[in-house]
Every structure is written in structure tokens, then in C-alpha cells.
Design a protein around this motif. Structure first.
Motif, PDB file in Angstrom:
ATOM      1  N   THR A 169       0.919  -1.300  -0.116  1.00 43.92           N
ATOM      2  CA  THR A 169      -0.020  -0.054  -0.001  1.00 43.92           C
ATOM      3  C   THR A 169       0.865   1.311   0.064  1.00 43.92           C
ATOM      4  OG1 THR A 169      -1.605  -1.442   1.365  1.00 43.92           O
ATOM      5  CG2 THR A 169      -2.074   0.832   1.205  1.00 43.92           C
ATOM      6  N   LEU A 170       0.510   2.134  -0.793  1.00 39.29           N
ATOM      7  CA  LEU A 170       1.176   3.492  -0.730  1.00 39.29           C
ATOM      8  C   LEU A 170       0.936   4.156   0.575  1.00 39.29           C
ATOM      9  CD1 LEU A 170       0.049   5.016  -4.291  1.00 39.29           C
ATOM     10  CD2 LEU A 170       2.320   4.385  -3.551  1.00 39.29           C
ATOM     11  N   ALA A 171       1.794   5.066   1.004  1.00 34.00           N
ATOM     12  CA  ALA A 171       1.659   5.686   2.169  1.00 34.00           C
ATOM     13  C   ALA A 171       0.562   6.685   2.063  1.00 34.00           C
ATOM     14  CB  ALA A 171       3.011   6.413   2.596  1.00 34.00           C
ATOM     15  N   ARG A 172       0.186   7.207   1.068  1.00 31.00           N
ATOM     16  CA  ARG A 172      -0.756   8.086   0.787  1.00 31.00           C
ATOM     17  C   ARG A 172      -1.669   7.637  -0.354  1.00 31.00           C
ATOM     18  NH1 ARG A 172       0.712  12.549   3.880  1.00 31.00           N
ATOM     19  NH2 ARG A 172       3.118  12.674   4.112  1.00 31.00           N
ATOM     20  N   GLU A 173      -2.333   6.575  -0.371  1.00 33.50           N
ATOM     21  CA  GLU A 173      -3.059   5.622  -1.239  1.00 33.50           C
ATOM     22  C   GLU A 173      -4.051   6.769  -1.955  1.00 33.50           C
ATOM     23  OE1 GLU A 173      -4.936   2.105  -0.102  1.00 33.50           O
ATOM     24  OE2 GLU A 173      -5.949   2.165  -2.071  1.00 33.50           O
ATOM     25  N   HIS A 174      -4.945   7.556  -0.951  1.00 35.83           N
ATOM     26  CA  HIS A 174      -5.725   8.227  -1.441  1.00 35.83           C
ATOM     27  C   HIS A 174      -5.554   9.825  -1.907  1.00 35.83           C
ATOM     28  CE1 HIS A 174      -8.591   4.914  -0.864  1.00 35.83           C
ATOM     29  NE2 HIS A 174      -8.143   4.695   0.095  1.00 35.83           N
TER      30      HIS A 174
ATOM     31  N   LEU B  33      -3.174  16.595  11.761  1.00 36.01           N
ATOM     32  CA  LEU B  33      -4.559  17.060  11.923  1.00 36.01           C
ATOM     33  C   LEU B  33      -5.362  15.753  11.143  1.00 36.01           C
ATOM     34  CD1 LEU B  33      -4.252  20.760  11.113  1.00 36.01           C
ATOM     35  CD2 LEU B  33      -5.015  19.655  13.067  1.00 36.01           C
ATOM     36  N   ILE B  34      -4.900  15.248  10.211  1.00 42.24           N
ATOM     37  CA  ILE B  34      -5.528  14.116   9.559  1.00 42.24           C
ATOM     38  C   ILE B  34      -5.759  12.952  10.372  1.00 42.24           C
ATOM     39  CG2 ILE B  34      -5.518  12.440   7.590  1.00 42.24           C
ATOM     40  CD1 ILE B  34      -4.342  14.877   5.699  1.00 42.24           C
ATOM     41  N   THR B  35      -4.593  12.574  10.857  1.00 34.94           N
ATOM     42  CA  THR B  35      -4.607  11.309  11.796  1.00 34.94           C
ATOM     43  C   THR B  35      -5.703  11.705  13.173  1.00 34.94           C
ATOM     44  OG1 THR B  35      -2.137  11.361  11.183  1.00 34.94           O
ATOM     45  CG2 THR B  35      -3.169  10.052  13.091  1.00 34.94           C
ATOM     46  N   LYS B  36      -5.427  13.021  13.676  1.00 33.99           N
ATOM     47  CA  LYS B  36      -6.432  13.081  14.877  1.00 33.99           C
ATOM     48  C   LYS B  36      -7.857  13.174  14.575  1.00 33.99           C
ATOM     49  CE  LYS B  36      -3.324  16.416  16.766  1.00 33.99           C
ATOM     50  NZ  LYS B  36      -3.540  17.786  17.418  1.00 33.99           N
ATOM     51  N   MET B 320      -9.018  21.953   4.142  1.00 29.23           N
ATOM     52  CA  MET B 320      -7.569  22.378   4.090  1.00 29.23           C
ATOM     53  C   MET B 320      -6.711  21.353   4.320  1.00 29.23           C
ATOM     54  SD  MET B 320      -7.859  26.009   5.871  1.00 29.23           S
ATOM     55  CE  MET B 320      -9.489  26.514   5.180  1.00 29.23           C
ATOM     56  N   ASN B 321      -7.067  20.827   5.536  1.00 29.94           N
ATOM     57  CA  ASN B 321      -6.093  19.835   6.192  1.00 29.94           C
ATOM     58  C   ASN B 321      -5.986  18.560   5.038  1.00 29.94           C
ATOM     59  OD1 ASN B 321      -6.202  21.426   8.231  1.00 29.94           O
ATOM     60  ND2 ASN B 321      -7.664  20.068   9.508  1.00 29.94           N
ATOM     61  N   HIS B 322      -7.048  18.301   4.515  1.00 33.35           N
ATOM     62  CA  HIS B 322      -6.815  17.271   3.553  1.00 33.35           C
ATOM     63  C   HIS B 322      -6.645  17.527   2.142  1.00 33.35           C
ATOM     64  CE1 HIS B 322      -9.069  15.546   6.982  1.00 33.35           C
ATOM     65  NE2 HIS B 322      -8.522  14.391   6.674  1.00 33.35           N
ATOM     66  N   CYS B 323      -6.459  18.744   1.751  1.00 30.22           N
ATOM     67  CA  CYS B 323      -6.344  19.153   0.254  1.00 30.22           C
ATOM     68  C   CYS B 323      -4.709  18.981   0.015  1.00 30.22           C
ATOM     69  CB  CYS B 323      -6.593  20.691   0.037  1.00 30.22           C
ATOM     70  SG  CYS B 323      -6.353  21.420  -1.458  1.00 30.22           S
ATOM     71  N   PRO B 324      -4.656  18.371  -1.086  1.00 28.34           N
ATOM     72  CA  PRO B 324      -3.111  17.778  -1.705  1.00 28.34           C
ATOM     73  C   PRO B 324      -2.568  19.400  -2.028  1.00 28.34           C
ATOM     74  CG  PRO B 324      -4.777  17.087  -3.333  1.00 28.34           C
ATOM     75  CD  PRO B 324      -5.579  17.609  -2.042  1.00 28.34           C
ATOM     76  N   ALA B 368     -11.176  15.482  -2.381  1.00 35.08           N
ATOM     77  CA  ALA B 368     -10.982  14.988  -0.741  1.00 35.08           C
ATOM     78  C   ALA B 368     -11.741  16.024   0.268  1.00 35.08           C
ATOM     79  CB  ALA B 368      -9.242  15.146  -0.771  1.00 35.08           C
ATOM     80  N   CYS B 369     -11.650  17.249  -0.443  1.00 36.07           N
ATOM     81  CA  CYS B 369     -12.454  18.311   0.589  1.00 36.07           C
ATOM     82  C   CYS B 369     -13.716  17.948   0.682  1.00 36.07           C
ATOM     83  CB  CYS B 369     -12.260  19.721   0.014  1.00 36.07           C
ATOM     84  SG  CYS B 369     -12.668  19.587  -1.781  1.00 36.07           S
ATOM     85  N   GLY B 370     -14.396  17.560  -0.402  1.00 42.54           N
ATOM     86  CA  GLY B 370     -15.936  17.334  -0.433  1.00 42.54           C
ATOM     87  C   GLY B 370     -16.249  16.102   0.634  1.00 42.54           C
ATOM     88  N   GLU B 371     -15.204  15.091   0.546  1.00 39.52           N
ATOM     89  CA  GLU B 371     -15.222  13.880   1.180  1.00 39.52           C
ATOM     90  C   GLU B 371     -15.395  13.895   2.715  1.00 39.52           C
ATOM     91  OE1 GLU B 371     -13.297   9.639   0.356  1.00 39.52           O
ATOM     92  OE2 GLU B 371     -11.801  11.008   0.909  1.00 39.52           O
ATOM     93  N   VAL B 372     -14.479  14.980   3.077  1.00 40.54           N
ATOM     94  CA  VAL B 372     -14.351  15.407   4.649  1.00 40.54           C
ATOM     95  C   VAL B 372     -15.520  16.243   5.162  1.00 40.54           C
ATOM     96  CG1 VAL B 372     -12.192  14.221   4.749  1.00 40.54           C
ATOM     97  CG2 VAL B 372     -12.527  16.716   4.380  1.00 40.54           C
ATOM     98  N   CYS B 373     -15.778  17.161   4.238  1.00 42.35           N
ATOM     99  CA  CYS B 373     -16.678  18.300   4.634  1.00 42.35           C
ATOM    100  C   CYS B 373     -17.604  17.846   5.625  1.00 42.35           C
ATOM    101  CB  CYS B 373     -17.327  19.135   3.545  1.00 42.35           C
ATOM    102  SG  CYS B 373     -18.144  20.431   4.059  1.00 42.35           S
ATOM    103  N   PRO B 374     -17.817  18.470   6.830  1.00 42.09           N
ATOM    104  CA  PRO B 374     -18.752  17.892   7.783  1.00 42.09           C
ATOM    105  C   PRO B 374     -20.063  18.187   7.497  1.00 42.09           C
ATOM    106  CG  PRO B 374     -17.611  19.805   8.745  1.00 42.09           C
ATOM    107  CD  PRO B 374     -16.870  19.327   7.500  1.00 42.09           C
ATOM    108  N   VAL B 375     -20.224  19.289   6.698  1.00 36.70           N
ATOM    109  CA  VAL B 375     -21.668  19.610   6.123  1.00 36.70           C
ATOM    110  C   VAL B 375     -21.817  19.398   4.546  1.00 36.70           C
ATOM    111  CG1 VAL B 375     -22.324  21.259   8.109  1.00 36.70           C
ATOM    112  CG2 VAL B 375     -20.943  22.108   6.177  1.00 36.70           C
TER     113      VAL B 375
END
Lengths: 248, 477, 219
Positions: A169-174, B33-36, B320-324, B368-375
Motif C-alpha cells: 500500500t502507498l503511504a498516501r494511497e488516497h 490533523l488528518i490522523t487526529k 484544507m487539512n486534506h487538500c493536496p 478530498a475536500c468534499g469527502e471530509v466536509c462535515p456539512v
């Protein structure tokens, strides 16, 4: 509605597979044929219209989409070796044709669209026998395939059937590889930073092949790995599956 | 391609990418932040249920927005909170200044407020001789350097502790150099407690405003928000007009998903409900509380059924936390109050889709943004819609700057693309040439030039799939 | 700025009516429910995770628990609200070394002293939150707002029987949905920040320590 093992299906190559990965397209067709599906490859395929749609040029996208829709008159599944283009036809065509005369026809069409691995797993429930040498691969999940189209692990399920294939698995797969269609040329620096990170992530897995289901991601990641002189091979999953299940 | 007045995200992003320290700071912070956040949502079904509920509550609140604002005003007034309305940032700034001047207030402490950043309130007040001191630690750090927040929740996230240690030792009186975070925090505490004690007024934002009880909800960890709103004799709260909800019951799910999405906390240290100034018999709390309700383009956004979803935002920062893209370039590259994906759809709607056309294209639409957006704000869909607005003049549209991002070059490109793609015969000829001679295209050709900076030149296969299938058909016929 | 008000409300009201909002299923909130004893455990776990300290007491001895803590910690003075039942009970029972300071005048009369000389503040609570950890306070004339904010140590008295399942259920059970005093709040721990490199640091502006005196009054 999942049709029960349809005897015939359309294959839509998508522009990138047609031009850059014809072997992958061919392999997809062979996999379908092997599963007993008669594949119809309509003449006149160009592009699904996604690039123009994503940039806001909806009239142009619609014009092109109309010519493509006309290629699939029969009520048969339409199978694409791309999660991104399948997402466009499945989810965004109804949006694009909202309020247009073809609206109802589009909805029916969109209901028949499948990404290749989705069709192989969810509809055909194919069983694969691994004939290849042991190999370690890694999987890049195309953003559109997962988040837009909604693949639910079908490619991984197919890889899991191959006994001698180890999936690292990639570290950042997604995380996005940075292709994003026009994004890669409109924001070349950010896109470049993203693909360089993806290439490094792939190398760090120790895999010898990077697999994906999307031509855009493949072109992007392959370009970056080749630029680095990396020995990693980049392959469409269809081509990989076909190779593994057929002794040369 | 672009007008001179256009703000080019590409240029500032490219500059940011050249700063390895900045990139490392953001990557580390965003990974944390992503992990938490992930740890707070162990059950994906639970998360989806909470998201759907939060989305529904925010949608209902927006549906009843004008009535709720009137109700909020009445309830606040009943509670002794004075309510003011501002259509623009200029009006809001002037309102705040008038309130402060009427009290003779010259020393101001601020709790964290993104709306006040939107207004550039600090600079405005300082030009009128009023000291506006940020008291959130992150805001304090960036204010020392005259910077703006690079993240809506973690304003100083672009700096690491070495940078902050250097800055404190240079800018805080009698401070010694230390990289110990506890010691750095203690230094700021010492300075700021004195400021809280002396302040004539406090300014805060509002996380949620409750219409039926006339309550302003503030979410925070540090206690500076409570200090700013309870210690000085005057409290001015500023909110965007979209922040209102019908009742306190609506806040519970939103608060639950806000702290988890933002910083990966199940609960913040403080959840402060303010429903009035110092009441009868109370011995502390401000003698006066004012609420400034700011529009600044929000009512125009509200007028469009699809774009209205933008106003559901509860400012958690998860996008933003999840945005590449954000993770690599940081917040300042956006040259806007609100960075990251939410900023990409909000800023162009506030400032005009033409001048911010390039920002609209600063996204790979990875979702990724839309996927995590709480609303559940469909940020990618809204980006595509706004790209269209930027290049097209729809008479029914109320989007600011619609059509002003259109260029002849882009127009021609898409017309050419369509002309080719809707004529299979022509397309076939072009792809035939591409497969035979594509390798010969120089890497310096337009489009290829940028692609090949980071990748090898893509070379078409010798025969396209269509061609092979035609051959196959031919052999069968 | 009545023109601004009118203009804003006119624009908002002129917006085309959207469809009905999605259905609201509150099951996800309502199912957060635990028996009383488990509520205590959850609350402690949640609050201890953010460095709240707990002292155990029974209904008859909690003032002496507070007193022993203060003596042990060398606390010189303890600010409290003489108008609250718990504050009055504390004062009646007090025999500690620390001076009890009644918060009985407007803050303006002793603001500097409050910021620089008070070691600890004592408050009652109106409940706790089991789901996430947290205590609920309703400051007011009897227990001023700054009692729980300015002194470096905040000692809060919590009766186990008042612990609610969640903030959601507390809002209903405490009647907060209908009306609220000028200030009410939830506190889950001592003041903290992660603004420097996401490293947690405690005691940034508010109390550096939060001590919950947990009175076991269950059954």
C-alpha cells in the motif's frame, strides 16, 4: 440495477487509453470476452467531454457528448477502462444535460455505465487464476474512481485473487497524483510537486509495478517515474490482470 | 491569457513550493490533523449519520435565514445585546469604530475571528489610534510579524517552533531564546494577561448564533475567547450572517462535528454561551455587548440555489487539512482571508470569479475536500460551476464578475477541441498523425513545455486502440 | 444602520425558494446513552485525557477534600461565590490554611488583585457530560464568571448524579433550549493550545489546572 451477466456489452476506450494505452484497452476487451461477454467496440469514439465540462465549457462538452451517446443505441452496459470518464458519463452527464431535450435518455444511459473493474467484480464476478511469477505491486487509487464514481475496492478485490501478487500500500494511497486533466498544465508547478511526491511514495513501497485504473493518472505517474530514471513499471490494471492470467 | 488585475494563484503557489521549510511545516501539521480527525471517527456509519444530520441542520437554517436573523435580533435585543447590520466590510469597520469611540476605548483585545480578518479590522482600527491585540496564541504569533493567518483554525501553522522562538526573543521585551513550547506559551501568557486586565474592550467572532434564545456560541481551547468576552467592560461580537441556527438543540450536532473535524478533538476546552451583558446582580462580565452582522457578498451567494451550499460552512478547516494543494503551498499562497478548498469557492464569489479565475483552477478536482466536509458542501461541483460562471455570461446568474474571466485563447482552444472531438472522421485523421508522428513533437511545444518540467514527454502508442479494433473487425469480415 | 438591515433582509428574502431541507435523523445523537455509573467513568476518562485532575468525595466530606487539597498544594487563597449553596457550605466548613476570598463585589473593585494575587477559584457545576467529558457551569450573581477563568487553579464541584449523557441531552434536561442566563458554559479541561507546531501546551490564558471534586452521590 445490476444486469445478470449480459451476453453483450459496449466498450468505450476513452481518449487516453485509445491513444496512449491501447494494450490496456485490448486487455480489458479480452478480459470481458473471456468472461463470456461479446464486446461491441463502436466506431467513432473520441472523448467523453470531461475536460471541457470541468473547465466550464458545457456547450462544447454537450456537443461532443451527443456524438458519443449516439454510439450506444442498444440497452447494453457501457464499459470504460477509466474511473474518471465513467464518473463523467455516470454522474455528470445528467448534470450536463439537465433541462435539455435528451434529459430522460441521458439518465437511462448513465444507468448503464460501468468502470471495467466494477463490471468484472460486481456484475460478472470473475474468477482469476494467477499464472505469473511472484511480484510486488502497488495501487494508486484514482480520485475520481473512488470519490466521484464510487469504486468500493473492486480493483483490490481482483488483485487479491492473484496468488503470487503482493500488494504494497502507498503511504498516501488516497492522495491525488496531481494530474487533474487541465490542472496539470494550468498549475504545472503544484501538479509537478504532487506527482513527484506520488512517484517517491511508489518507489518507497519497494513494488516493481504501479497499477491504476485511469489513463490520466498512469500517464502522469509514468512520466514522473521515467523522468527520475526509476525502474518502476506503470501499468493499467486491465493489462496487468490479462498478463497474469495468460501464460505468454 | 490573464488581465493585469487578475490574482494568479499559480505564481504565488509556485513561489511557496520553493520554500522547503514551509512545505515541511505544512505537511507535518496537516498529517497530524488528518490522523487526529480520523481517530475521532472510528465508526464510518456514525460519521455519515452525523454528517447528514449536520448538513440537514445547516440547510434548514439557511432555508429560514431571513426569518432567523430577525428572530435572533429580537432575542438578542431582549437580552440586552445591541445588534448592528453591515452590508460591507467598510460599514462593519465603521460600526465597530463608532462603538469603541463612544466608550472611549483605545485598548482592544481580540479573540479569534476570521470575519474580522475578512474586514481587515485590525489595520483599520490602528489607523484610528486603537490598539487591537490578537490574543489567540497563533494569531498573536502572526500579529507580531505583521502576517495574516495561513489556516483558519491554526493561524500560525506555517511557522515552526524555532522560527517562533527567534521571533519571541526579538519581539517580546525581556524574553530569552527558548524552543521549549511550554516556555514560549508562558511568555505569551504573561504578556497577554496584562493586556486582558487593561483592555477597554474585547472583540470576538461567533461560531453559532442561536435565534430563539439570542445566544452567541464560542468554541475555543485557550480561554482567550472567554477573557476577551468577559473581562473588558465592552464586548463586540462579529459574525457573518450565515452563522445563525434556530435553536440550541441544533448546535449540539454541529459542535460535535466541528471540533472533531477541525482539530480531532471530541470536545473543545471551552464551549461558551453568551446570552447577554452583565446581568442584574452579576459582579463581572461586560456592561455592554454588541453584535455586528456582516453580509459582504453572502446575501448574493444566498440567492443562488446551488451556490448557497457555500454558506453551510462551519469553518472547521478539514477541507484544507486534506487538500493536496493546500498541504503543499500553505495558506498564504491563496492571497485571501479564507485559504484552501473552501476559500477557492468563497473568495471568487466574494471578490469576483474573473479576477480569481486562476484560483478556481488551482484544484485537481480530486474531491478530498468534499469527502471530509462535515456539512457535505460539494466543493468540486461548485468549483466547476464557478469556472463556468467565470467564462460565461448567464443572464440568470447573480455571480460576481460573471463572464469576466473569459479569454479568446481559452475560447479558441475549446472550440477547436469540440470541432475535433465531434467529428470522428477528422479525429481519426488527427490521431493517426499523433500515433505516427507524436514522438516528433518538441518538448518545448505549448502545454508540453510545462508537462515535461517534471515528467517525460508522453508519446502516443504506434497504433491506437480504435485502429487495432478496426483491423480486428476487418480481419473478421 | 437600518438601511443595511433592510437591504440585507430584502436580498435574502428575494432568493428563490429552495427545495425542502433533507430529513433530520437525530438517532446518532440520541443513542449516546449510558447507565449512571458508566457515565462517571466516561466523564473521567474524557477529562483526564486533557489533563483534568479528579478528587473523590462523598456528599458529607467534600469541603474537607477541597481543604486538604488546598493545604497540600500550598494554596494561599481561594476565591469563591458566597451566594451559592456550595460556596456557603464550603465557607461554613472551612478550617484550612488558605484564606477564603468571597467574590462579593463588582470585579472593577479588585481586578488587578484578581489577576495577580488569587491562587485558585472554587465553583459549583450544574452537570457533566459523559460522552466527551466536560462540566457545565452557569455563572451568575452567586458565582461570577471570572471565578472559573482568571485564577490559575479552578476547583469545580461535580455531583455524579448530575452527569448527563451528552451535550445534546443536557440541553434538553437543563432546559437550556428555552432560555439561558447571560453566560453558561462547558469546560473539559485546563486551558490549552496547540498553536505552536501542534504541540499541546496547557495553561495558556485560562486556568493552568482544573481540579474536579467528584462527589459520589449515586443511589
Amino acid at each position: 440495477m445490476t444486469p445478470a451477466r449480459p451476453p453483450r456489452a459496449y466498450f468505450y476506450a476513452t481518449c487516453l487509453v485509445d491513444l496512449f494505452f491501447p494494450d490496456a484497452g485490448m486487455a480489458g476487451i479480452q478480459l470481458l470476452r473471456q468472461a463470456g461477454v461479446q464486446v461491441i467496440f463502436p466506431e467513432g469514439q473520441t472523448c467523453c467531454g470531461q475536460p471541457a465540462f470541468n473547465c466550464g465549457y458545457w456547450e462544447e462538452a454537450r456537443d461532443v457528448a451527443r456524438t458519443q451517446l449516439a454510439l450506444f443505441p442498444e440497452d447494453l452496459p457501457v464499459i470504460l477502462p477509466s474511473g474518471s470518464c465513467a464518473g463523467m458519463m455516470k454522474n455528470h452527464y445528467p448534470e450536463l444535460f439537465h433541462g435539455q431535450p435528451e434529459e430522460a435518455q441521458i439518465k437511462a444511459f448513465s444507468g448503464r455505465v460501468y468502470e471495467l473493474t466494477q463490471f468484472l467484480v460486481d456484475v460478472l464476478d470473475v474468477k482469476l487464476e494467477d499464472l505469473g511469477e511472484p511480484v510486488k505491486v502497488t495501487w494508486h487509487s484514482s480520485c475520481h474512481a473512488v470519490r466521484d464514481l464510487g469504486l468500493k475496492g473492486e480493483p483490490q478485490a481482483l488483485l487479491a485473487q492473484l496468488a503470487k501478487v503482493e500488494l504494497a500500500t502507498l503511504a498516501r494511497e488516497h492522495e491525488c497524483c496531481g494530474f487533474g486533466g487541465t490542472f496539470s498544465v494550468r498549475q504545472p508547478e503544484v501538479s509537478g510537486a504532487m506527482v513527484c511526491d506520488k512517484a517517491a511514495d511508489a518507489e518507497a513501497t519497494g513494488a516493481s509495478v504501479v497499477l491504476s485504473t485511469d489513463g490520466g493518472c498512469l500517464l502522469n505517474v509514468k512520466g514522473a517515474l521515467d523522468q527520475k530514471g526509476s525502474p518502476l513499471k506503470v501499468q493499467h490494471i486491465a493489462e496487468f490482470l490479462w498478463e497474469r492470467t495468460h501464460a505468454r | 491569457m490573464h488581465a493585469e488585475t487578475d490574482i494568479l494563484f499559480r505564481e504565488s503557489a509556485a513561489k511557496a513550493l520553493l520554500d522547503p521549510q514551509l512545505r515541511a511545516n505544512f505537511r507535518r501539521a496537516m498529517d497530524g490533523l488528518i490522523t487526529k480527525r480520523k481517530a475521532q471517527f472510528p465508526d464510518p456509519e456514525d460519521l455519515q449519520e452525523l454528517r447528514h444530520l449536520s448538513t440537514a441542520i445547516r440547510s434548514r437554517s439557511l432555508l429560514n435565514l431571513p426569518a432567523l436573523l430577525v428572530q435572533l435580533e429580537a432575542a438578542c435585543t431582549r437580552n440586552g445585546i445591541q445588534v448592528h447590520w453591515a452590508e460591507t466590510c467598510e460599514q462593519a469597520n465603521q460600526l465597530v469604530l463608532d462603538i469603541l469611540q463612544a466608550q472611549g476605548a483605545t485598548r482592544l483585545v481580540k479573540g479569534k475571528s476570521m470575519v474580522s480578518e475578512e474586514m481587515h479590522l485590525n489595520a483599520f482600527l490602528e489607523s484610528h489610534g486603537i490598539e487591537a491585540l490578537e490574543s489567540d496564541l497563533g494569531e498573536y504569533i502572526i500579529q507580531l510579524d505583521g502576517e495574516t493567518p495561513s489556516h483558519i483554525i491554526m493561524p500560525a501553522i506555517h511557522k515552526n517552533k524555532d522560527q517562533i522562538a527567534r521571533q519571541f526573543s526579538q519581539k517580546i521585551k525581556d524574553a530569552k531564546y527558548t524552543e521549549d513550547v511550554d516556555e514560549l506559551t508562558a511568555m505569551a501568557r504573561k504578556v497577554l494577561r496584562q493586556k486582558f486586565l487593561e483592555a477597554d474592550a474585547g472583540i470576538s467572532g461567533v461560531n453559532f448564533a442561536v435565534a430563539n434564545t439570542g445566544t452567541l456560541c464560542l468554541v475555543e481551547n485557550e480561554g482567550n475567547g472567554r477573557m476577551s468576552t468577559h473581562v473588558p467592560p465592552l464586548h463586540i461580537a462579529i459574525m457573518g450572517l450565515e452563522k445563525v441556527v434556530a435553536r440550541l438543540e441544533d448546535v449540539a450536532p454541529l459542535y460535535a462535528i466541528l471540533t472533531r473535524s477541525a482539530t480531532g478533538q471530541a470536545v473543545s476546552t471551552y464551549f461558551n454561551l453568551i446570552s447577554g451583558p452583565r446581568g442584574e446582580g452579576e459582579k463581572d462580565g461586560p456592561q455592554a455587548v454588541h453584535l455586528v452582522i456582516l453580509d459582504n457578498g453572502r446575501s448574493r451567494i444566498y440567492g443562488d440555489p446551488q451556490l448557497q451550499a457555500t454558506l453551510r460552512c462551519i469553518r472547521c478547516g478539514a477541507c484544507m487539512n486534506h487538500c493536496p494543494v493546500y498541504t503543499r503551498v500553505g495558506g498564504h499562497a491563496y492571497e485571501a482571508t479564507y485559504p484552501g478548498p473552501i476559500g477557492k469557492i468563497l473568495t471568487p464569489q466574494m471578490e469576483g470569479v474573473g479576477v480569481r479565475h486562476d484560483l478556481l483552477h488551482g484544484s485537481s478536482l480530486c474531491g478530498a475536500c468534499g469527502e471530509v466536509c462535515p456539512v457535505e458542501i460539494p466543493i468540486p461541483d461548485i468549483l466547476v460551476r464557478l469556472r463556468r460562471e467565470a467564462t460565461h455570461q448567464d443572464p440568470a446568474s447573480s455571480v460576481a464578475g460573471k463572464g469576466t474571466g473569459r479569454t479568446d485563447a481559452e475560447d479558441r482552444a475549446w472550440r477547436l477541441w469540440a470541432a475535433l472531438s465531434k467529428r470522428p472522421g477528422l479525429y481519426r485523421i488527427v490521431t493517426w498523425f499523433a500515433t505516427r508522428f507524436g514522438w516528433a513533437l518538441p518538448s518545448g511545444a505549448p502545454l508540453l513545455r510545462d508537462w515535461t518540467r517534471f515528467r517525460t514527454k508522453p508519446v502516443p502508442a504506434r497504433r491506437s486502440l480504435s485502429e487495432r479494433m478496426r483491423a480486428e473487425r476487418g480481419s473478421h469480415d | 444602520m437600518t438601511e443595511a438591515r433592510t437591504a440585507i433582509l430584502e436580498r435574502l428574502s428575494a432568493a428563490p425558494a429552495g427545495g425542502p431541507p433533507p430529513l433530520e435523523d437525530t438517532a446518532v445523537m440520541a443513542r449516546r446513552h449510558w447507565p449512571a455509573a458508566e457515565r462517571v467513568v466516561r466523564l473521567r476518562k474524557g477529562m483526564e485525557a486533557v489533563r483534568t485532575e479528579f478528587l473523590e468525595a462523598i456528599p458529607s466530606d467534600w469541603p474537607s477534600v477541597v481543604q486538604d487539597f488546598c493545604d497540600h498544594e500550598g494554596i494561599r487563597n481561594l476565591l469563591y461565590g458566597p451566594g451559592s449553596n456550595d460556596g456557603a457550605a464550603l465557607a461554613t466548613a472551612w478550617d484550612g490554611e488558605a484564606t477564603l476570598l468571597p467574590y462579593d463585589r463588582p470585579v472593577e473593585a479588585f481586578k488587578t488583585q484578581l489577576f495577580t494575587e488569587v491562587d485558585a477559584g472554587f465553583t459549583s457545576t450544574v452537570g457533566g457530560i459523559a460522552e466527551t467529558g466536560g462540566i457545565l457551569l452557569m455563572p451568575g450573581p452567586a458565582e461570577p464568571r471570572l471565578l472559573s477563568l482568571v485564577p490559575p487553579i479552578h476547583i469545580a464541584l461535580l455531583r455524579a448524579s448530575t452527569i448527563q449523557d451528552s451535550l445534546w441531552s443536557a440541553i434538553t434536561n437543563l432546559g437550556w433550549g428555552e432560555s439561558l442566563p447571560p453566560n453558561a458554559l462547558l469546560i473539559s479541561g485546563p486551558s490549552k493550545t496547540a498553536d505552536i507546531e501542534q504541540t499541546l501546551a496547557y495553561g495558556v490564558h485560562g486556568p493552568k489546572r482544573l481540579i474536579v471534586v467528584l462527589v459520589n452521590d449515586l443511589r
